[in-house]
Design an enzyme around this catalytic site. Structure first.
Site, PDB file in Angstrom:
ATOM      1  N   ASP A   1      61.709  82.435  65.989  1.00 24.54           N
ATOM      2  CA  ASP A   1      62.270  83.732  66.379  1.00 24.54           C
ATOM      3  C   ASP A   1      61.310  84.410  67.352  1.00 24.54           C
ATOM      4  O   ASP A   1      60.889  85.551  67.150  1.00 24.54           O
ATOM      5  CB  ASP A   1      62.496  84.601  65.140  1.00 24.54           C
ATOM      6  CG  ASP A   1      63.394  85.802  65.415  1.00 24.54           C
ATOM      7  OD1 ASP A   1      64.216  85.733  66.354  1.00 24.54           O
ATOM      8  OD2 ASP A   1      63.277  86.801  64.690  1.00 24.54           O
TER       9      ASP A   1
ATOM     10  N   ASN B   1      58.093  89.987  68.509  1.00 26.98           N
ATOM     11  CA  ASN B   1      57.181  89.215  67.670  1.00 26.98           C
ATOM     12  C   ASN B   1      55.952  88.725  68.428  1.00 26.98           C
ATOM     13  O   ASN B   1      55.230  87.846  67.949  1.00 26.98           O
ATOM     14  CB  ASN B   1      57.914  88.020  67.049  1.00 26.98           C
ATOM     15  CG  ASN B   1      58.769  88.437  65.862  1.00 26.98           C
ATOM     16  OD1 ASN B   1      58.499  89.444  65.226  1.00 26.98           O
ATOM     17  ND2 ASN B   1      59.810  87.662  65.575  1.00 26.98           N
TER      18      ASN B   1
ATOM     19  N   ASP C   1      55.084  87.159  62.428  1.00 25.07           N
ATOM     20  CA  ASP C   1      56.366  86.963  61.747  1.00 25.07           C
ATOM     21  C   ASP C   1      56.973  85.581  61.975  1.00 25.07           C
ATOM     22  O   ASP C   1      57.889  85.403  62.784  1.00 25.07           O
ATOM     23  CB  ASP C   1      57.362  88.045  62.170  1.00 25.07           C
ATOM     24  CG  ASP C   1      58.577  88.077  61.246  1.00 25.07           C
ATOM     25  OD1 ASP C   1      58.566  87.362  60.233  1.00 25.07           O
ATOM     26  OD2 ASP C   1      59.538  88.811  61.550  1.00 25.07           O
TER      27      ASP C   1
END
Length: 314
Positions: free
Chosen positions: A202, A207, A219
């Site tokens: 992701d 992030n 994350d």
């Protein structure tokens, strides 16, 4: 704990007690950080500084899947990659308190990257090349794979099974989603088999945090098996940006250019997944508050129109 209110019992006292139980004594300072899937808090420590406490959504991941995420983050950190990895206490990173599973992380601040900067994109590309070189060493066994079952089929079932989808749009949504799924399957078949590696999963700009010392990644909650381009395309808004990323990437790992044909597929799967994710989580009070538009029929009408456009373009 219930499916309707998975975090109802996660009081400030429970959060502070969890930090204390790990041996990082809290001083009572507590700040809720932005997170929908899990619950994340910044907690002040008696001896100065802060930790970040992440409480995992009950039932989402198995213990083995979370431990694989942690092991991957620690492996990346050991390879001197700027990844914020969980803290380890007596050999354990996955901890428990009052029925919740949680982990503690060092606090690492930063600002958003300047993705208009070729230099920053090349820097990120170099780091992702190194990250993927580590990710290619072995496979995940307990974590998900980036594929149609997880990114299209399961989210579509969640949307069709939710009261959030207006009844009069049920058939229209099902038809549009089927068209996207068939188009995605056809594109994947045409591209042919590609190598899957362990990914951040992701890697969007939120992030990646930038400091004067450079970027760091946070994350890894969606870490999974998939093609390398998954960690690149969300950072590249156009061809020139992708070229800059790949200029850096290629200094540490060869990139299969065939994977670029997957970008429209990955974008399509993410859009289908987004609606299904909201529908599946609607019982969590945080979701109606954060995504009120999803309760309106016009949003689903636009989503259905978008799905047809995606299918046409694929």
């Amino acid at each position: 704990m219930s499916d309707a209110a998975p975090y109802a019992a996660l009081s400030p006292d429970v959060v502070l007690a969890a930090v204390d139980a790990a041996g990082s004594w809290s001083d009572g300072r507590l700040l809720t950080l932005n997170s929908y899937e899990n619950r994340v808090f910044q907690v002040g420590l008696e001896d100065g500084g802060f930790v970040v406490a992440k409480f995992y959504r009950p039932g989402r991941w198995t213990d083995a899947a979370i431990e694989e995420e942690h092991a991957f983050a620690l492996e990346l950190a050991a390879a001197e990659l700027p990844v914020v990895a969980p803290l380890v206490f007596n050999g354990r990173s996955l901890l428990r308190q009052e029925g919740y599973r949680y982990a503690l992380y060092p606090r690492r601040g930063g600002r958003a990257p300047s993705l208009e900067s070729p230099d920053q994109l090349e820097w990120l590309g170099r780091l992702l090349g190194r990250m993927h070189a580590v990710g290619a060493r072995e496979r995940f066994h307990a974590r998900a794979t980036l594929d149609r079952p997880t990114m299209i089929e399961a989210p579509v079932r969640a949307a069709l099974g939710s009261d959030l989808l207006p009844a009069h749009l049920f058939d229209a949504y099902r038809h549009a989603a089927r068209r996207v799924d068939e188009a995605v399957a056809g594109r994947i078949d045409a591209i042919g088999p590609l190598r899957s590696i362990r990914l951040h999963g992701d890697c969007h700009p939120g992030n990646v945090l930038w400091t004067d010392a450079g970027p760091h990644f946070v994350d890894l909650d969606d870490a999974r098996m998939g093609p390398a381009v998954q960690d690149l395309w969300m950072l590249a808004g156009d061809e020139a940006m992708m070229d800059a990323l790949l200029e850096g990437y290629g200094q540490f790992r060869d990139f299969d250019p065939t994977e670029l044909a997957l970008v429209p597929v990955l974008r399509a799967m993410r859009q289908v997944h987004y609606a299904g994710w909201i529908a599946e989580r609607w019982h969590d009070p945080a979701f109606p508050a954060a995504f009120p538009f999803a309760a309106e029929a016009r949003w689903w009408e636009q989503h259905i129109a978008d799905l047809h456009e995606i299918a046409d373009d694929l």
